[in-house]
Enzyme design. Structure first.
Site, short mmCIF file in Angstrom:
data_model
loop_
_atom_site.label_atom_id
_atom_site.label_comp_id
_atom_site.label_asym_id
_atom_site.label_seq_id
_atom_site.Cartn_x
_atom_site.Cartn_y
_atom_site.Cartn_z
N HIS A 69 0.86 -1.19 0.00
CA HIS A 69 0.00 0.00 0.00
C HIS A 69 0.90 1.24 0.00
O HIS A 69 1.90 1.28 0.70
CB HIS A 69 -0.88 -0.01 1.26
N CYS B 220 -3.69 2.47 -4.72
CA CYS B 220 -4.66 3.27 -3.96
C CYS B 220 -4.69 4.68 -4.56
O CYS B 220 -3.73 5.45 -4.40
CB CYS B 220 -4.25 3.31 -2.48
N HIS C 287 -7.62 0.15 -4.44
CA HIS C 287 -8.45 1.00 -3.57
C HIS C 287 -8.81 2.20 -4.43
O HIS C 287 -7.90 2.92 -4.85
CB HIS C 287 -7.66 1.54 -2.39
N ASP D 54 -12.97 3.05 -1.39
CA ASP D 54 -12.17 3.30 -0.20
C ASP D 54 -12.97 4.18 0.73
O ASP D 54 -14.19 4.14 0.72
CB ASP D 54 -10.83 3.90 -0.64
N HIS D 55 -12.29 4.95 1.54
CA HIS D 55 -12.98 5.75 2.54
C HIS D 55 -14.23 6.41 1.96
O HIS D 55 -14.17 7.00 0.87
CB HIS D 55 -12.07 6.88 3.04
N TYR E 128 -15.19 4.44 7.14
CA TYR E 128 -15.59 3.04 6.94
C TYR E 128 -17.03 2.76 7.32
O TYR E 128 -17.35 1.70 7.85
CB TYR E 128 -14.61 2.11 7.67
C1 DNO Z 1 -6.57 3.34 5.52
C2 DNO Z 1 -6.01 2.19 4.79
C3 DNO Z 1 -4.66 1.81 5.32
C4 DNO Z 1 -4.18 0.51 4.69
C5 DNO Z 1 -2.82 0.07 5.16
C6 DNO Z 1 -2.39 -1.16 4.44
O1 DNO Z 1 -7.75 3.48 5.58
O2 DNO Z 1 -6.02 2.37 3.43
O3 DNO Z 1 -4.75 1.66 6.71
O4 DNO Z 1 -5.09 -0.51 5.00
O5 DNO Z 1 -1.90 1.08 4.99
O6 DNO Z 1 -1.46 -1.84 5.21
#
Ligand code: DNO
Length: 358
Positions: free
Chosen positions: A207, A245, A272, A317-318, A331
């Site tokens: 990531h 991401c 992501h 993602d978020h 989340y």
């Molecule tokens: C945040 C996530 C990160 C991700 C880590 C992967 O919301 O995208 O916490 O899970 O960096 O190890």
């Protein structure tokens, strides 16, 4: 691609598997044993139980996010081999249970960094946000306290209170670790784990650093096309791949996201996908997934993934906090469900347009 949602496990998540199952087009989750510590070996029985729980709800475990890396490995401490051995045991156990995707990060001290967890937008929704000015004015040891009040009673990944209580000590550990050292520690780790990944077909998906620049003077190495390609070449094994991401690489407006995706063909194991809205180049907030709500062209991002033949798990993602939901910032259920539906819509359109052209 397989559309998934991140799920923290029934003990920690406000969102249930049943709710996830009802989002059209979502067929899996990416999850973790949230109560394990970096360096701990994951027992096979626990992995199996997690898988069975998810499968009983009609979903699959599409991958693990994350198996976290112990600081001794990141700093290259004398005891790192012991922790790498433990990591290898965990990988073997995951492999034997048929789990073949592992997301991880190599960020020192803090996982992702935000300065606000509930910035109110004009429509009344709240979002995570980042301002460089706020970081510059903050003592890193106070970082946790400054956002703890907005976590809605949840434990946020990378921001566990026990870890944050040790921030000063953690900064000490990284005192002599510059970018080159961190990079070579990462290469050392990957070279040691690749044989087990090759044996079980486990795809490692790093990531990116979030934000994509140094915070509090800590080194950052997974933040640009040049740096990620350097890592892909340094350990040139298809099991050494990336979590693409958009919201993390995208924090740096110099990163051309579709171009980066294309350059990583064959190595994007997990995606992501989310949007950001920039107010200035160093003040951004996490927008809704739609292109029109933020600064990224989400169609172009999805198209680039389609064009490289991406067939791994993807997740919205978020999300924003909307409709009075109380959940872990980023989340909740509602906005991520909207995100999944939107991304699925883009994918369907891209796929159909492509087939029509044939
Ligand atoms: C945040 C996530 C990160 C991700 C880590 C992967 O919301 O995208 O916490 O899970 O960096 O190890």
């Amino acid at each position: 691609m397989q559309m998934t949602l991140r799920w923290y496990g029934s003990k920690y998540d406000t969102v249930t598997l049943k709710q996830i199952r009802q989002i059209p087009g979502v067929t899996g989750v990416v999850t973790t044993l949230y109560d394990t510590q970096p360096g701990e070996v994951w027992e096979r029985e626990r992995i199996r139980a997690l898988k069975e729980e998810v499968e009983a709800a009609g979903l699959t475990v599409a991958g693990i996010e994350s198996v976290n890396i112990h600081d001794a490995i990141k700093t290259g401490a004398a005891e790192r081999d012991r922790y790498i051995d433990a990591y290898i045991e965990t990988l073997k156990n995951l492999g034997m249970e048929g789990l073949r995707l592992v997301c991880y990060n190599f960020m020192p001290v803090f996982d992702w960094t935000r300065t606000e967890l509930a910035r109110v937008r004009e429509d009344g929704s709240t979002v995570l946000a980042y301002t460089q000015e706020a970081v510059d004015a903050l003592d890193p040891e106070k970082m946790f306290d400054s956002i703890a009040g907005d976590m809605n009673g949840t434990v946020m990944p990378g921001w566990e209170p026990e870890r944050m209580a040790r921030v000063k000590e953690l900064f000490g550990l990284y005192k002599d670790v510059d970018e080159e050292r961190l990079f070579s520690n990462l290469v050392y780790f990957l070279e040691r784990i690749m044989p087990v990944c090759d044996k079980f077909g486990i795809k490692m998906a790093i990531h990116p650093d979030d934000p994509a620049w140094s915070v509090f003077g800590l080194p950052r190495i997974i933040n640009s096309k040049k740096n990620i390609l350097r890592l892909m070449e340094a350990v040139d094994d298809p099991h050494n791949g990336v979590t693409f991401c958009s919201g993390s690489y995208g924090t740096d407006l110099n990163n051309d996201l579709p171009d980066m995706i294309r350059s990583l063909k064959g190595r994007v194991h997990f995606a992501h996908v989310r949007n950001l809205r920039f107010n200035t180049p160093t003040d951004f907030e996490e927008a809704a997934h739609l292109s029109s709500d933020g600064s990224f062209d989400m169609y172009e991002i999805m198209k680039a993934l389609y064009e490289i033949g991406f067939d791994g798990p993807i997740r919205p993602d978020h999300g924003r906090m909307i409709w009075d939901e109380v959940a872990m910032p980023g989340y909740g259920l509602y906005d991520r469900a909207l995100g999944a539906a939107y991304l699925n819509g883009l994918w369907e359109a891209i796929e159909k347009a492509d087939k029509e052209r044939e």
